[in-house]
Scaffold this motif. Sequence first.
Motif, PDB file in Angstrom:
ATOM      1  N   ASN A 247       1.041  -1.067  -0.275  1.00 16.27           N
ATOM      2  CA  ASN A 247      -0.175  -0.250  -0.068  1.00 16.27           C
ATOM      3  C   ASN A 247       1.086   0.559  -0.337  1.00 16.27           C
ATOM      4  OD1 ASN A 247       0.232   0.834   2.782  1.00 16.27           O
ATOM      5  ND2 ASN A 247      -0.920  -0.511   3.576  1.00 16.27           N
ATOM      6  N   LEU A 248       0.067   2.225  -0.232  1.00 12.82           N
ATOM      7  CA  LEU A 248       0.942   3.764  -0.549  1.00 12.82           C
ATOM      8  C   LEU A 248       1.616   3.855   1.150  1.00 12.82           C
ATOM      9  CD1 LEU A 248      -1.681   5.934  -2.147  1.00 12.82           C
ATOM     10  CD2 LEU A 248       0.034   4.491  -2.938  1.00 12.82           C
ATOM     11  N   ARG A 249       1.883   3.790   2.349  1.00 10.69           N
ATOM     12  CA  ARG A 249       2.195   3.723   3.022  1.00 10.69           C
ATOM     13  C   ARG A 249       3.770   2.829   3.181  1.00 10.69           C
ATOM     14  NH1 ARG A 249       2.577   1.145   8.383  1.00 10.69           N
ATOM     15  NH2 ARG A 249       0.824   0.058   8.335  1.00 10.69           N
ATOM     16  N   TYR A 250       3.605   1.438   2.638  1.00 12.96           N
ATOM     17  CA  TYR A 250       5.243   1.327   3.098  1.00 12.96           C
ATOM     18  C   TYR A 250       5.895   1.676   1.943  1.00 12.96           C
ATOM     19  CZ  TYR A 250       2.368  -2.518   4.954  1.00 12.96           C
ATOM     20  OH  TYR A 250       1.595  -3.166   5.731  1.00 12.96           O
ATOM     21  N   LEU A 251       5.371   2.366   0.539  1.00 11.23           N
ATOM     22  CA  LEU A 251       6.459   3.420  -0.474  1.00 11.23           C
ATOM     23  C   LEU A 251       7.001   4.709   0.119  1.00 11.23           C
ATOM     24  CD1 LEU A 251       3.771   1.817  -3.667  1.00 11.23           C
ATOM     25  CD2 LEU A 251       6.532   1.264  -2.460  1.00 11.23           C
ATOM     26  N   ALA A 252       5.816   5.414   1.113  1.00 12.72           N
ATOM     27  CA  ALA A 252       6.366   6.414   1.210  1.00 12.72           C
ATOM     28  C   ALA A 252       7.992   6.666   1.260  1.00 12.72           C
ATOM     29  CB  ALA A 252       5.804   7.220   2.644  1.00 12.72           C
ATOM     30  N   ALA A 253       8.549   6.413   2.261  1.00 14.13           N
ATOM     31  CA  ALA A 253      10.023   5.731   2.606  1.00 14.13           C
ATOM     32  C   ALA A 253      10.743   5.828   1.409  1.00 14.13           C
ATOM     33  CB  ALA A 253      10.109   5.318   4.036  1.00 14.13           C
ATOM     34  N   PRO A 254      10.127   4.502   0.937  1.00 15.40           N
ATOM     35  CA  PRO A 254      11.617   4.838  -0.287  1.00 15.40           C
ATOM     36  C   PRO A 254      11.347   6.247  -1.389  1.00 15.40           C
ATOM     37  CG  PRO A 254      10.482   2.197   0.352  1.00 15.40           C
ATOM     38  CD  PRO A 254      10.035   3.719   1.269  1.00 15.40           C
ATOM     39  N   ALA A 255      10.541   6.593  -1.355  1.00 17.53           N
ATOM     40  CA  ALA A 255      10.226   7.533  -2.477  1.00 17.53           C
ATOM     41  C   ALA A 255      10.703   8.746  -1.728  1.00 17.53           C
ATOM     42  CB  ALA A 255       8.325   8.244  -2.534  1.00 17.53           C
ATOM     43  N   ALA A 256      10.738   8.977  -0.195  1.00 17.37           N
ATOM     44  CA  ALA A 256      11.085  10.156   0.060  1.00 17.37           C
ATOM     45  C   ALA A 256      12.427   9.610   0.017  1.00 17.37           C
ATOM     46  CB  ALA A 256      11.036  10.190   2.049  1.00 17.37           C
ATOM     47  N   LEU A 257      13.587   8.883   0.065  1.00 15.67           N
ATOM     48  CA  LEU A 257      15.004   8.712   0.418  1.00 15.67           C
ATOM     49  C   LEU A 257      15.062   9.026  -1.290  1.00 15.67           C
ATOM     50  CD1 LEU A 257      17.205   7.989   1.330  1.00 15.67           C
ATOM     51  CD2 LEU A 257      16.836   5.013   0.975  1.00 15.67           C
ATOM     52  N   VAL A 258      14.860   8.478  -2.049  1.00 17.13           N
ATOM     53  CA  VAL A 258      15.232   8.393  -3.505  1.00 17.13           C
ATOM     54  C   VAL A 258      15.263   9.530  -4.057  1.00 17.13           C
ATOM     55  CG1 VAL A 258      14.260   8.013  -6.283  1.00 17.13           C
ATOM     56  CG2 VAL A 258      14.341   6.010  -4.531  1.00 17.13           C
ATOM     57  N   LEU A 276      15.663  21.879  -2.899  1.00 11.80           N
ATOM     58  CA  LEU A 276      14.524  22.172  -2.497  1.00 11.80           C
ATOM     59  C   LEU A 276      14.313  20.511  -1.579  1.00 11.80           C
ATOM     60  CD1 LEU A 276      12.815  25.051  -4.768  1.00 11.80           C
ATOM     61  CD2 LEU A 276      14.412  24.865  -2.438  1.00 11.80           C
ATOM     62  N   VAL A 277      14.451  20.550  -2.315  1.00 11.88           N
ATOM     63  CA  VAL A 277      13.316  18.745  -2.307  1.00 11.88           C
ATOM     64  C   VAL A 277      14.233  18.089  -0.661  1.00 11.88           C
ATOM     65  CG1 VAL A 277      13.028  16.329  -2.980  1.00 11.88           C
ATOM     66  CG2 VAL A 277      13.348  18.069  -5.276  1.00 11.88           C
ATOM     67  N   MET A 313      14.610   7.368   6.436  1.00  6.10           N
ATOM     68  CA  MET A 313      15.451   6.758   5.085  1.00  6.10           C
ATOM     69  C   MET A 313      15.676   5.581   5.884  1.00  6.10           C
ATOM     70  SD  MET A 313      15.711   9.696   3.422  1.00  6.10           S
ATOM     71  CE  MET A 313      14.065   9.725   4.060  1.00  6.10           C
ATOM     72  N   CYS A 314      15.998   5.383   6.847  1.00  4.70           N
ATOM     73  CA  CYS A 314      16.723   4.072   6.723  1.00  4.70           C
ATOM     74  C   CYS A 314      15.952   2.701   6.706  1.00  4.70           C
ATOM     75  CB  CYS A 314      16.921   3.528   8.612  1.00  4.70           C
ATOM     76  SG  CYS A 314      18.709   4.652   9.451  1.00  4.70           S
ATOM     77  N   TRP A 315      13.796   2.601   6.943  1.00  7.01           N
ATOM     78  CA  TRP A 315      13.775   2.329   6.200  1.00  7.01           C
ATOM     79  C   TRP A 315      13.413   2.301   4.968  1.00  7.01           C
ATOM     80  CZ3 TRP A 315       8.850   1.178   3.889  1.00  7.01           C
ATOM     81  CH2 TRP A 315       8.002  -0.068   4.302  1.00  7.01           C
ATOM     82  N   GLY A 316      13.519   2.989   3.801  1.00  8.05           N
ATOM     83  CA  GLY A 316      13.550   3.697   2.607  1.00  8.05           C
ATOM     84  C   GLY A 316      14.500   2.742   2.138  1.00  8.05           C
ATOM     85  N   TYR A 317      15.872   2.649   2.496  1.00 10.48           N
ATOM     86  CA  TYR A 317      16.681   1.669   2.059  1.00 10.48           C
ATOM     87  C   TYR A 317      16.909   0.583   2.627  1.00 10.48           C
ATOM     88  CZ  TYR A 317      21.865   0.578   1.499  1.00 10.48           C
ATOM     89  OH  TYR A 317      23.012  -0.012   1.985  1.00 10.48           O
ATOM     90  N   GLY A 318      16.734   0.227   3.109  1.00 10.87           N
ATOM     91  CA  GLY A 318      16.487  -1.229   3.658  1.00 10.87           C
ATOM     92  C   GLY A 318      15.197  -2.167   2.746  1.00 10.87           C
ATOM     93  N   PHE A 319      14.145  -1.335   2.609  1.00 10.33           N
ATOM     94  CA  PHE A 319      13.411  -1.475   0.828  1.00 10.33           C
ATOM     95  C   PHE A 319      13.889  -2.101   0.284  1.00 10.33           C
ATOM     96  CE2 PHE A 319       9.752  -0.813  -1.443  1.00 10.33           C
ATOM     97  CZ  PHE A 319       8.826  -2.051  -0.882  1.00 10.33           C
ATOM     98  N   LEU A 320      14.623  -0.776  -0.109  1.00 10.71           N
ATOM     99  CA  LEU A 320      14.919  -0.735  -1.964  1.00 10.71           C
ATOM    100  C   LEU A 320      16.106  -1.817  -2.234  1.00 10.71           C
ATOM    101  CD1 LEU A 320      15.275   2.992  -2.020  1.00 10.71           C
ATOM    102  CD2 LEU A 320      13.623   1.725  -3.535  1.00 10.71           C
ATOM    103  N   THR A 321      16.553  -2.321  -1.211  1.00  8.06           N
ATOM    104  CA  THR A 321      17.762  -2.580  -0.975  1.00  8.06           C
ATOM    105  C   THR A 321      16.970  -4.822  -0.506  1.00  8.06           C
ATOM    106  OG1 THR A 321      18.347  -2.605   1.071  1.00  8.06           O
ATOM    107  CG2 THR A 321      19.429  -0.641  -1.210  1.00  8.06           C
ATOM    108  N   SER A 322      16.386  -4.343  -0.573  1.00  6.90           N
ATOM    109  CA  SER A 322      16.280  -5.989   0.540  1.00  6.90           C
ATOM    110  C   SER A 322      16.404  -6.977  -0.843  1.00  6.90           C
ATOM    111  CB  SER A 322      14.964  -6.301  -0.056  1.00  6.90           C
ATOM    112  OG  SER A 322      14.341  -7.139   0.906  1.00  6.90           O
ATOM    113  N   PRO A 323      17.187  -8.032  -0.937  1.00  4.18           N
ATOM    114  CA  PRO A 323      17.657  -8.361  -2.264  1.00  4.18           C
ATOM    115  C   PRO A 323      16.676 -10.253  -2.537  1.00  4.18           C
ATOM    116  CG  PRO A 323      18.449  -9.047   0.252  1.00  4.18           C
ATOM    117  CD  PRO A 323      17.959  -8.423   0.128  1.00  4.18           C
TER     118      PRO A 323
END
Length: 357
Positions: A247-258, A276-277, A313-323
């Motif tokens: 759901n969108l809640r799970y994607l918020a942190a990865p999107a913020a990190l990127v 500015l971002v 940021m760490c949640w997003g990093y873990g999500f994006l790099t999960s193998p």
Amino acid sequence: MNAATNPAPPAVSVIMPVLNEERHLRNSVRHILEQDYPGELEVVIALGPSTDRTDVIAAELVAEDPRVHTVPNPTGRTPAALNAAIKASRHPVVVRVDGHGMLSPDYIATAVRLLEETGAANVGGIMHAEGENDWEHAVAAAMTAKIGVGNAAFHTGGAAAPADTVYLGVFRREVLEQQGGYNVEFVRAQDWELNYRIREAGHLIWFSPELRVSYRPRPSVRALAKQYKDYGRWRRVVTRYHRGSVNLRYLAAPAALVANAAGVVVGAALTPWALLVPAAYLAGITLGSLPAGRGLPFAARLRIPLALATMHMCWGYGFLTSPPSLARRVIASRRPAVVGDPAPQARETAAETTADR
């Protein structure tokens, strides 16, 4: 009133997976043993390979109270610890508590009542983060604010209702045994996976704000960063394991990190306007920390933006790099739900309970 009209409350087993918990273990067990519950009670502590005084404290607790027992968990993995404790316990109601969790005085009595009222297989409530110093107060504020964790009911509260999963959990033993306990491949998110199987088998999971567990946050930025990196890593495994759970809640942190990383890179290489971002993100979490920190000491309020940024940021990093290989191994261990007779009239009772509130 005789025993037929006032039956004895069911006996309860409390299971605890423990690893390096010298700071909180004694206090956590005290909150269990001092429960306002008239039924029989036992505590089974599954001991991982701790490097602090956890084992010594556990041995002292066993010597001080015959209701406390220990079992070994050489792997150190939480789901293996839980399974070992379940196997070593013996009562019909099983309560999960972590070594840094503090039960409210009526937690077990309330949970047993809710199991009876709703017919649920598992009930759980609010993970109430509480700190003991300025940093922990800041993390607790971040963990109980929607800007920190979104709209998860077990963090921020909500109405009693059926749920996909709950924090910790108070289970009917027959359901745990029917499903074969926890899947040991889920180093994190094992609660979600077990509750998914329980629901697939036709049983009810019930959230209630009446249930409250005080939780001690991680004591440092580094420990919080590791915790949330692992959360993100295993949430990605869950989304691959069960495609319908995104759901969108799970994607918020990865999107913020990127977005923040792109803003910094583009801002440094091409145009400062891109900065500015990340500036907007920092302004957002700073403003969001103001209501979250209401009533806290000034030093704690200053640390809330750092706690929020670390979590995001760490949640997003873990999500994006999960193998993908991790998800493939977990999927290969998939346990089908074992369908039996669900708790009597669970869903009908739950609907009636919701309507009455």
